[in-house]
Design an enzyme around this catalytic site. Structure first.
Site: not given
Ligand code: NVA
Ligand code: CP
Length: 311
Positions: A110, A137, A140, A226, A266, A294
């Site tokens: 990540r 992502h 997800q 989101d 998500c 997930r």
């Molecule tokens: N769009 C959000 C998703 C978090 C799971 C982010 O990138 O923070």
């Molecule tokens: N939806 C998702 O990826 O959640 P986290 O940021 O908690 O991993």
């Protein structure tokens, strides 16, 4: 180790890395793996395999689902963050990739820019999975579509309404629509539109842009949103709060959708911002299934990347 494995290395850096046949396999495997999990039946094809998880941003779901999932598959995990590894002290990503991938069988990352995970993958001896970047992502959306299928059957020919930021989730929904044959109605505030070249679309024929979020939701089979501010964009919080004020999924938008439309998010969610509590906590919401799934889809994904299309 996978260096000597007969399987060619495949990475999962964006949704378009797999085709429709790969997804059909993954959804079927995820269903089987979930069924076994619910029956307390062991499914351990990855004994002695190790997953390294690298987090440069916070996480709850991604961390727990990959870690629990890998243990359930019989393997083990190593957890690294920027703060507690040399990654935070500017060791080149290429060097990190060469070292880490000599010791583990699979890597989940990540991070921020997609170019960073691509650089890691280019120097990795083992498959690399995108656990969220600024642009995509895929894990997800894999879980979200699996969740849709569980509740309503095939997503082909259906309409998904995206209400909110033209972000990593939106980009990934758009990639998925081209591969799996559904339509996306996209409504974002101006200045936060999806950028088709960043989203990496083949044609752009599978989506339609709506200025009014209510119009995007009209007739949709699934409404999804989101956070207004994704990780890494916190400095824009206040500007975004104003710009996104009309992009809160409410009961009126859900009423404009199909009567049996689902709501997805998500997570983490901010009730009263991108979604009303009555929607996310209401009868059309499947957000807890999404979160749980997930783990099941990622178990299928890890098995696929290491062992191929096992029957
Ligand atoms: N769009 C959000 C998703 C978090 C799971 C982010 O990138 O923070
Ligand atoms: N939806 C998702 O990826 O959640 P986290 O940021 O908690 O991993």
């Amino acid at each position: 180790m996978s260096a000597g494995s007969p399987q060619p290395i495949r990475h999962y850096l964006q949704f378009s890395d797999f085709d429709a046949a790969d997804y059909a396999h993954l959804f079927a495997r995820a269903a089987l793996i979930k069924k076994k999990f619910k029956a307390y039946e062991r499914h351990q094809p990855l004994v002695d395999r190790t997953l390294a998880m690298i987090f440069e941003k916070a996480s709850t779901r991604t961390r727990v689902s990959f870690e629990a999932g890998m243990y359930q598959l019989g393997g083990s995990v190593v957890h690294l963050t920027t703060g507690d590894s040399q990654l935070g002290r500017a060791e080149p990503i290429e060097d990190s990739a060469k070292v880490i991938s000599r010791m583990v069988d699979l890597v989940m990352i990540r991070t921020f820019e997609q170019t960073k995970i691509e650089a890691f993958a280019a120097h990795s001896r083992v498959p690399v999975i995108n656990g969220l970047t600024n642009e995509f992502h895929p894990c997800q959306i894999l879980a979200d579509i699996f969740t849709y299928i569980e509740h309503r059957g095939s997503i082909a020919g259906k309409t998904v309404a995206w209400v909110g930021d033209g972000n990593n989730m939106a980009n990934t929904w758009l990639q998925a629509s081209e591969i799996l044959g559904f339509k996306v109605h996209v409504s974002t505030p101006s200045g936060y539109e999806v950028d088709q070249s960043i989203a990496g679309l083949r044609s752009g024929d599978s989506y339609e842009v709506f200025r009014d979020p209510m119009e995007a939701c009209r007739g949709a089979d699934l409404v999804t949103t989101d956070v207004w501010t994704s990780m890494g964009y916190e400095a824009e919080n206040e500007t975004r709060r104003t710009a996104f004020a009309d992009w809160c999924v409410d009961t009126e938008m859900m009423r404009a959708a199909q009567p049996d439309a689902l709501f997805m998010h998500c997570l983490p969610a901010h009730r009263g911002e991108e979604v009303e509590a009555d929607v996310i906590d209401g009868p059309q919401s499947v957000v807890w299934d999404e979160a749980e799934n997930r783990m099941h889809v990622q178990k299928a994904l890890m098995e696929f990347l290491l062992l191929g299309k096992v029957a």
